[in-house]
Design a protein around this motif. Structure first.
Motif, short mmCIF file in Angstrom:
data_model
loop_
_atom_site.label_atom_id
_atom_site.label_comp_id
_atom_site.label_asym_id
_atom_site.label_seq_id
_atom_site.Cartn_x
_atom_site.Cartn_y
_atom_site.Cartn_z
N THR A 1 -2.98 6.62 -1.59
CA THR A 1 -2.28 7.49 -2.53
C THR A 1 -1.01 6.81 -2.99
O THR A 1 -0.24 6.29 -2.18
CB THR A 1 -1.95 8.83 -1.87
N THR A 2 -0.78 6.79 -4.30
CA THR A 2 0.39 6.09 -4.80
C THR A 2 0.84 6.71 -6.10
O THR A 2 0.22 7.64 -6.62
CB THR A 2 0.07 4.59 -4.98
N GLY A 3 1.97 6.26 -6.62
CA GLY A 3 2.48 6.74 -7.89
C GLY A 3 2.84 8.21 -7.85
O GLY A 3 3.27 8.74 -6.83
N GLN A 4 2.67 8.86 -8.99
CA GLN A 4 3.06 10.26 -9.10
C GLN A 4 2.26 11.18 -8.20
O GLN A 4 2.71 12.27 -7.86
CB GLN A 4 2.93 10.72 -10.55
N ALA A 5 1.08 10.75 -7.80
CA ALA A 5 0.25 11.56 -6.89
C ALA A 5 0.97 11.82 -5.58
O ALA A 5 0.71 12.82 -4.90
CB ALA A 5 -1.08 10.87 -6.64
N MET A 6 1.89 10.93 -5.20
CA MET A 6 2.62 11.11 -3.95
C MET A 6 3.53 12.34 -3.99
O MET A 6 4.04 12.76 -2.97
CB MET A 6 3.44 9.86 -3.63
N GLY A 7 3.72 12.91 -5.16
CA GLY A 7 4.55 14.10 -5.28
C GLY A 7 3.80 15.40 -5.02
O GLY A 7 4.40 16.48 -5.03
N ASP A 8 2.52 15.33 -4.76
CA ASP A 8 1.70 16.52 -4.54
C ASP A 8 1.61 16.83 -3.05
O ASP A 8 0.98 16.10 -2.29
CB ASP A 8 0.30 16.28 -5.11
#
Length: 127
Positions: free
Chosen positions: A103-110
């Motif tokens: 998991t990387t990028g903006q997905a890490m904000g979920d």
């Protein structure tokens, strides 16, 4: 797996704190690690995250340029350096480890993508 968050406290506006998240049973160099916060009677919100190899970080707009996430693989610990703290930063801060290593990028904000959560450390910023 245990995530032990520490470093919270009471600080005046404009001050700094460094939060630590010591992991056991899991390697912080193998999973995305994130920090979230929850103010009293409010939802839990994303703050910052770092991906599995440290090559990608992601921040909430409200903390960008003030907070820095990092990790020490040798200590198996993730940090959140918080500078120029504001009263609105007051919250219980949680560290978490994601379910999927890549998991990387903006997905890490979920928050739904995180499997393990620490117990939280309280940060209070006075005006």
């Amino acid at each position: 797996v245990q995530l032990q968050a520490s470093g919270g406290g009471l600080v005046q506006a404009g001050g700094s704190l460094r939060l630590s998240c010591a992991a056991s049973g899991l390697s912080v160099s193998s999973y995305p690690m994130g920090w979230f916060r929850q103010a009293q009677a409010k939802e839990r919100w994303f703050v910052a995250a770092i991906n599995w190899n440290g090559g990608s970080t992601y921040y909430a707009d409200s903390v960008k340029d003030r907070f820095t996430i990092s990790r020490d693989n040798a200590k198996n610990t993730v940090y959140l350096q918080m500078n120029d703290l504001k009263p609105e930063d007051t919250a219980l801060y949680y560290c978490a480890a994601a379910r999927h290593p890549r998991t990387t990028g903006q997905a890490m904000g979920d928050a739904r993508l995180y499997r393990y959560w620490g117990q939280g450390t309280q940060v209070t910023v006075s005006s």
